[in-house]
Design a protein around this motif. Structure first.
Motif, short mmCIF file in Angstrom:
data_model
loop_
_atom_site.label_atom_id
_atom_site.label_comp_id
_atom_site.label_asym_id
_atom_site.label_seq_id
_atom_site.Cartn_x
_atom_site.Cartn_y
_atom_site.Cartn_z
N CYS A 112 -6.35 4.42 -3.25
CA CYS A 112 -7.50 3.22 -2.73
C CYS A 112 -8.73 3.60 -1.99
N GLU A 113 -8.82 4.56 -0.95
CA GLU A 113 -8.56 5.65 0.10
C GLU A 113 -10.01 6.54 -0.40
N THR A 136 0.30 7.35 -2.55
CA THR A 136 0.31 6.01 -2.37
C THR A 136 -0.84 4.91 -3.02
N LEU A 169 1.01 -0.99 -0.26
CA LEU A 169 0.07 -0.21 -0.19
C LEU A 169 0.79 1.13 -0.06
N ASP A 170 1.85 0.69 0.10
CA ASP A 170 2.80 2.51 0.64
C ASP A 170 3.85 2.65 -0.71
N ARG A 180 -2.33 3.27 -0.72
CA ARG A 180 -3.59 3.73 0.15
C ARG A 180 -4.59 4.94 -0.74
N TRP A 231 -12.03 2.53 3.70
CA TRP A 231 -11.63 0.93 2.61
C TRP A 231 -11.43 0.43 3.81
N GLN A 232 -11.00 1.09 5.03
CA GLN A 232 -10.22 -0.23 6.37
C GLN A 232 -11.51 -1.06 6.41
#
Length: 332
Positions: free
Chosen positions: A254-255, A249, A212-213, A251, A265-266
């Protein structure tokens, strides 16, 4: 009427480029690989256009390329065909090299041998920079971190070599990540937006991802194919980076995608190391100053806007499938 020959016409970029060139009055010829099942969904809507012509062939078959260049006599050639999945290139390194590296050489040699006065576009990639820190521009050192990146680096330099050795009008577009609703479902952005749509519609509840980074410079594919065309309209051949200049990123993408559908997303994303690469590329962020100043190209869609476009398209597509299945169940 200008004639253009596109390898990879059934892919994301090829389909958008075909649309663009047809709208500009080109006769478009596309290379398609022979298969037992058709994989032309991205260009189905163009089939009725009399100026679109498809030809069987393959970048691993030099004879087919020589014959097609001889028969079509194109004014412009766009080499977009490739095994383009980085993770898959570790599993199929020889095939990736034959298609992405030597395939470009075969096509360049077919053009050179024909004696045609045509212009050639090579689809290079930001993956050639690999481990080199951003920002990355045309004169940044290359350091590929995958068989895909290494194969594309060969293609890039052999294009430069043919330009200098044979005075061909040959350019390389070093494109950073560019996505769309037509992106392949195994690529991370499309995997995310399809996952969001599936979760929103109640089809699934989780999405499994890898690193994710990783930082990427994500733009919108239709804008990037216009940049390809602009490179071949310029008076002098050269190499150009196409990018937004903004790093995001996985992440963050995705968010943004989940948030656009009203989801956190979490609550749904799970991690699995099997989706990570053997050697990771940490950050790719392009500097497209030259493209802006020389050919007048500039990206206008950022990663957040891109995520929204792709989520909306996948919600619509999956929504239609769900409705169709419901209708089938109601038929006695």
């Amino acid at each position: 009427m200008k004639r253009a020959f596109i390898t990879g016409i059934t892919g994301q970029d090829g389909s958008y480029l075909a649309e663009l060139l047809l709208s500009k009055g080109y006769q478009v010829h596309g290379l398609v690989r022979r298969a037992s099942t058709l994989n032309r969904s991205r260009i189905d809507h163009l089939h009725q256009n009399p100026d679109l012509h498809l030809h069987y062939g393959d970048l691993t078959d030099g004879v087919s390329l020589v014959n097609l260049i001889h028969a079509i006599e194109p004014h412009e050639v766009y080499n977009l065909g490739a095994q383009s999945h980085v993770k898959v290139s570790f599993e199929m390194p020889e095939y990736t090299a034959s298609t992405d590296a030597v395939g470009t050489l075969r096509l360049l040699e077919a053009i050179r041998a024909s004696g045609l006065d045509c212009r050639f576009y090579q689809a290079s990639t930001s993956e050639m920079f690999g481990a080199t820190p951003p920002p990355q521009a045309e004169d940044t050192a290359f350091y590929p971190r995958s068989p895909y990146g290494a194969a594309k680096l060969y293609s890039h330099w052999v294009t430069v070599n043919y330009r200098e050795a044979y005075d061909l009008f040959a350019v390389s577009g070093i494109l950073f990540n560019h996505e769309s609703p037509r992106r392949g479902e195994s690529f991370v952005t499309r995997k995310i937006t399809l996952g969001v749509a599936s979760i929103k519609l109640g089809i699934t509840d989780t999405l499994t991802l890898g690193n994710l980074d990783a930082v990427r410079d994500w733009g919108y594919a239709p804008e990037y194919v216009e940049g390809m065309w602009r490179m071949l309209q310029h008076d002098e051949p050269g190499d150009y980076v196409l990018a937004t200049g903004i790093g995001t990123t996985v992440r963050e993408f995705c968010e943004a995608a989940f948030a656009h559908a009203g989801l956190d997303w979490q609550d749904h994303v799970r991690l699995d190391a099997k989706y990570e690469r053997p050697t990771e590329v940490d950050a790719l962020i392009g500097d497209a100053t030259k493209a802006r100043e020389v050919i007048g190209w500039e990206a206008t869609t950022d990663a957040k806007g891109l995520a929204q476009i792709m989520v909306d398209a996948d919600l619509e597509q999956l929504g239609r499938l769900v409705e169709n299945k419901r209708g089938e169940r109601q038929i006695p």
